[in-house]
Design an enzyme around this catalytic site. Structure first.
Site, PDB file in Angstrom:
ATOM      1  N   ARG A  13       0.816  -1.225   0.000  1.00  0.00           N
ATOM      2  CA  ARG A  13       0.000   0.000   0.000  1.00  0.00           C
ATOM      3  C   ARG A  13       0.843   1.265   0.000  1.00  0.00           C
ATOM      4  O   ARG A  13       0.472   2.276   0.606  1.00  0.00           O
ATOM      5  CB  ARG A  13      -0.968   0.046   1.198  1.00  0.00           C
ATOM      6  CG  ARG A  13      -2.027  -1.000   1.232  1.00  0.00           C
ATOM      7  CD  ARG A  13      -2.909  -1.016  -0.022  1.00  0.00           C
ATOM      8  NE  ARG A  13      -3.597  -2.266  -0.041  1.00  0.00           N
ATOM      9  CZ  ARG A  13      -3.073  -3.383  -0.554  1.00  0.00           C
ATOM     10  NH1 ARG A  13      -1.903  -3.355  -1.182  1.00  0.00           N
ATOM     11  NH2 ARG A  13      -3.720  -4.501  -0.515  1.00  0.00           N
ATOM     12  N   SER A  32     -10.957  -0.362   2.929  1.00  0.00           N
ATOM     13  CA  SER A  32     -10.325  -0.614   4.231  1.00  0.00           C
ATOM     14  C   SER A  32      -9.783   0.702   4.778  1.00  0.00           C
ATOM     15  O   SER A  32      -9.060   1.405   4.068  1.00  0.00           O
ATOM     16  CB  SER A  32      -9.156  -1.588   4.064  1.00  0.00           C
ATOM     17  OG  SER A  32      -9.632  -2.794   3.522  1.00  0.00           O
ATOM     18  N   GLU A  49      -5.327   4.051   5.811  1.00  0.00           N
ATOM     19  CA  GLU A  49      -4.959   3.794   4.415  1.00  0.00           C
ATOM     20  C   GLU A  49      -5.366   4.954   3.491  1.00  0.00           C
ATOM     21  O   GLU A  49      -4.592   5.335   2.621  1.00  0.00           O
ATOM     22  CB  GLU A  49      -5.617   2.477   3.964  1.00  0.00           C
ATOM     23  CG  GLU A  49      -5.241   2.085   2.556  1.00  0.00           C
ATOM     24  CD  GLU A  49      -5.891   0.772   2.125  1.00  0.00           C
ATOM     25  OE1 GLU A  49      -5.715  -0.240   2.822  1.00  0.00           O
ATOM     26  OE2 GLU A  49      -6.564   0.772   1.086  1.00  0.00           O
TER      27      GLU A  49
HETATM   28  C1  LIG Z   1     -15.688  -0.076  -1.626  1.00  0.00           C
HETATM   29  C2  LIG Z   1     -14.203   0.120  -1.765  1.00  0.00           C
HETATM   30  C3  LIG Z   1     -13.364  -0.974  -1.897  1.00  0.00           C
HETATM   31  C4  LIG Z   1     -11.976  -0.789  -2.025  1.00  0.00           C
HETATM   32  N1  LIG Z   1     -11.174  -1.890  -2.150  1.00  0.00           N
HETATM   33  C5  LIG Z   1      -9.832  -1.734  -2.274  1.00  0.00           C
HETATM   34  C6  LIG Z   1      -8.975  -2.874  -2.405  1.00  0.00           C
HETATM   35  O1  LIG Z   1      -9.429  -4.011  -2.428  1.00  0.00           O
HETATM   36  N2  LIG Z   1      -7.642  -2.677  -2.507  1.00  0.00           N
HETATM   37  C7  LIG Z   1      -7.101  -1.411  -2.509  1.00  0.00           C
HETATM   38  O2  LIG Z   1      -5.871  -1.299  -2.616  1.00  0.00           O
HETATM   39  N3  LIG Z   1      -7.890  -0.313  -2.400  1.00  0.00           N
HETATM   40  C8  LIG Z   1      -9.220  -0.444  -2.277  1.00  0.00           C
HETATM   41  N4  LIG Z   1     -10.031   0.660  -2.148  1.00  0.00           N
HETATM   42  C9  LIG Z   1      -9.419   1.994  -2.126  1.00  0.00           C
HETATM   43  C10 LIG Z   1      -9.454   2.724  -3.501  1.00  0.00           C
HETATM   44  O3  LIG Z   1     -10.470   2.243  -4.324  1.00  0.00           O
HETATM   45  C11 LIG Z   1      -8.126   2.591  -4.242  1.00  0.00           C
HETATM   46  O4  LIG Z   1      -7.073   3.102  -3.462  1.00  0.00           O
HETATM   47  C12 LIG Z   1      -8.170   3.336  -5.592  1.00  0.00           C
HETATM   48  O5  LIG Z   1      -6.993   3.071  -6.319  1.00  0.00           O
HETATM   49  C13 LIG Z   1      -8.339   4.838  -5.425  1.00  0.00           C
HETATM   50  O6  LIG Z   1      -8.603   5.370  -6.716  1.00  0.00           O
HETATM   51  P1  LIG Z   1      -9.315   6.772  -6.903  1.00  0.00           P
HETATM   52  O7  LIG Z   1      -9.204   7.124  -8.329  1.00  0.00           O
HETATM   53  O8  LIG Z   1     -10.669   6.735  -6.324  1.00  0.00           O
HETATM   54  O9  LIG Z   1      -8.345   7.708  -6.021  1.00  0.00           O
HETATM   55  P2  LIG Z   1      -8.767   9.046  -5.258  1.00  0.00           P
HETATM   56  O10 LIG Z   1      -9.481   8.682  -4.003  1.00  0.00           O
HETATM   57  O11 LIG Z   1      -9.435   9.967  -6.201  1.00  0.00           O
HETATM   58  O12 LIG Z   1      -7.328   9.618  -4.863  1.00  0.00           O
HETATM   59  C14 LIG Z   1      -6.545   8.999  -3.878  1.00  0.00           C
HETATM   60  C15 LIG Z   1      -5.162   9.650  -3.852  1.00  0.00           C
HETATM   61  O13 LIG Z   1      -4.511   9.375  -5.085  1.00  0.00           O
HETATM   62  C16 LIG Z   1      -4.178  10.605  -5.726  1.00  0.00           C
HETATM   63  N5  LIG Z   1      -4.405  10.463  -7.159  1.00  0.00           N
HETATM   64  C17 LIG Z   1      -5.543  10.124  -7.809  1.00  0.00           C
HETATM   65  N6  LIG Z   1      -5.335  10.145  -9.142  1.00  0.00           N
HETATM   66  C18 LIG Z   1      -4.046  10.515  -9.303  1.00  0.00           C
HETATM   67  C19 LIG Z   1      -3.224  10.755 -10.437  1.00  0.00           C
HETATM   68  N7  LIG Z   1      -3.669  10.630 -11.685  1.00  0.00           N
HETATM   69  N8  LIG Z   1      -1.943  11.160 -10.225  1.00  0.00           N
HETATM   70  C20 LIG Z   1      -1.443  11.307  -8.971  1.00  0.00           C
HETATM   71  N9  LIG Z   1      -2.169  11.120  -7.870  1.00  0.00           N
HETATM   72  C21 LIG Z   1      -3.459  10.733  -8.051  1.00  0.00           C
HETATM   73  C22 LIG Z   1      -5.102  11.647  -5.153  1.00  0.00           C
HETATM   74  O14 LIG Z   1      -4.550  12.953  -5.282  1.00  0.00           O
HETATM   75  C23 LIG Z   1      -5.205  11.188  -3.732  1.00  0.00           C
HETATM   76  O15 LIG Z   1      -4.085  11.626  -2.987  1.00  0.00           O
HETATM   77  C24 LIG Z   1     -11.421   0.510  -2.011  1.00  0.00           C
HETATM   78  C25 LIG Z   1     -12.283   1.618  -1.871  1.00  0.00           C
HETATM   79  C26 LIG Z   1     -13.659   1.421  -1.751  1.00  0.00           C
HETATM   80  C27 LIG Z   1     -14.558   2.629  -1.619  1.00  0.00           C
END
Ligand SMILES: Cc1cc2nc3c(=O)[nH]c(=O)nc-3n(C[C@H](O)[C@H](O)[C@H](O)COP(=O)(O)OP(=O)(O)OC[C@H]3O[C@@H](n4cnc5c(N)ncnc54)[C@H](O)[C@@H]3O)c2cc1C
Length: 351
Positions: A161, A248, A343
């Site tokens: 992570r 998580s 996380e």
């Molecule tokens: C129901 C649910 C289940 C999940 N299950 C998992 C799982 O099984 N495993 C896991 O690892 N995670 C899980 N997650 C967490 C999440 O989905 C992941 O971390 C996902 O990759 C986040 O993507 P996002 O586009 O929504 O990021 P955001 O929430 O939009 O951003 C998160 C961070 O990443 C940065 N970011 C986003 N895009 C970029 C970019 N293009 N360049 C640089 N920085 C950027 C943002 O600035 C921020 O700091 C889960 C979340 C939910 C709600």
């Protein structure tokens, strides 16, 4: 007025200064560069599924990449499939395409919400796979050096992570909402095969009725993972408040292998001299059950399906979610002397 509640899966957070939906890489880079130049805070946002944002909101520019493009660079039996995916591409669409095309290595990452650009940031992982296993390189906009920079796999510092991208959130002891490196595109390198990579996760192996180490039809792996995830509230569903979460909320603690662990706590190998245990096990053993809420904490509670997810039952505030997170973290620390680490990225709030 756009709020962070509108833009995140936890559905909390106040107003944003302005929102830019960039349709091209040029627009994305120009928006970030101009804001950096002007000293305006920047939040590059994907699906908002790994973010807990303050009730006060964010007085800066929120930039989203709306490109959803997969360009297959090469595909052959020797080299496998190499593809460039734009940061804005929804991650699960990449998995769906990979399973359909016979590109193996991400089938167990089915159902994770959010964008492709965010996947290397925290090296997303689930059910025995991590995206870092198949990330070959990442094209970024380096906000510090103000240039496009490609980071090869070895430069990404991928770990459990974490990555260089996530660690670059912290600079000069302050927290920035978006990493130094804005991800523009990710190159994935995958094996060509209709069978999955070997199943590594015992719970998934049991669901598929196979042994750990077996390979299975990738479409079956995807279906099994989606079913397991749905049972834990880990697939987004607007009608199910257990999925109004950031997934998580705490990482699984990684400790020195001789650190005292409570009797019965799971122990997983985490590399030389290290052991990983289960945050969910510790939370439950410390007395917090599914659905736990702090008295007077309004609509913030643990998921009714999984103690590791903090959820919004309707009109929760960020303050109430932070109070809940503190209560759980402090309870686990009191019981076992282990401090859980959040996380999701915390924007304008502190634990
Ligand atoms: C129901 C649910 C289940 C999940 N299950 C998992 C799982 O099984 N495993 C896991 O690892 N995670 C899980 N997650 C967490 C999440 O989905 C992941 O971390 C996902 O990759 C986040 O993507 P996002 O586009 O929504 O990021 P955001 O929430 O939009 O951003 C998160 C961070 O990443 C940065 N970011 C986003 N895009 C970029 C970019 N293009 N360049 C640089 N920085 C950027 C943002 O600035 C921020 O700091 C889960 C979340 C939910 C709600």
């Amino acid at each position: 007025m756009t709020t962070l509640a509108d833009l995140t899966t936890l559905r909390v957070g106040g107003p944003v200064g302005r929102l830019v939906d960039a349709a091209t890489e040029e627009e994305l880079v120009a928006t970030v560069a101009a804001a950096d130049e002007a000293g305006e805070p920047v939040l590059v946002l994907g699906g908002g599924s790994n973010l807990l944002a303050a009730d006060e909101g964010f007085d800066g520019v929120v930039v989203r990449d709306t490109r959803a493009e997969i360009a297959v660079e090469s595909q052959d039996a020797c080299g496998g499939a190499a593809l460039w995916v734009s940061a804005g591409m929804p991650w699960d669409d990449v998995v769906l395409r990979a399973v359909a095309e016979g590109w193996a290595g991400i089938e167990a990452l089915s159902g994770i919400p959010g964008s492709t650009g965010a996947t290397p940031v925290q090296n997303v992982g689930a059910y025995g796979q991590e995206v870092g296993d198949v990330v070959a390189m990442v094209r970024t906009w380096d906000r510090q050096e103000r240039r496009v920079r490609t980071l090869a796999h070895g430069e990404l510092g991928l770990g459990y992570r974490t990555s260089v991208l996530k660690r670059s959130l912290a600079r000069d002891g302050r927290w920035y909402p978006t990493p130094r490196y804005v991800v523009l595109q990710v190159m994935f390198q995958m094996r060509l095969a209709s069978l999955s990579e070997p199943i590594r996760y015992p719970e998934l192996a049991r669901a598929l009725d196979v042994e750990v180490g077996d390979r299975v039809d990738s479409a079956e792996v995807r279906a099994a993972v989606l079913a397991l995830r749905a049972g834990k509230g880990m697939v987004l569903d607007g009608a199910d408040h257990d999925t109004w979460s950031a997934g998580s909320f705490f990482t699984n603690p990684v400790l020195p292998e001789d650190a005292p662990l409570p009797d019965g706590a799971p122990r997983f190998d985490a590399g030389p001299g290290l052991v990983k245990t289960s945050a969910a096990w510790l939370i439950q053993a410390a007395g917090f059950q599914k659905g736990f809420a702090v008295p007077g904490g309004g609509a913030a509670s643990l998921s009714t399906k999984h103690v590791l997810a903090l959820t919004n039952r309707g009109d929760a505030t960020a303050a109430a979610l932070i109070e809940l997170a503190r209560t759980v973290r402090d309870g686990v620390r009191e019981a076992f002397g282990i401090t859980l680490v959040p996380e999701p990225v915390l924007l304008g709030v502190d634990l």
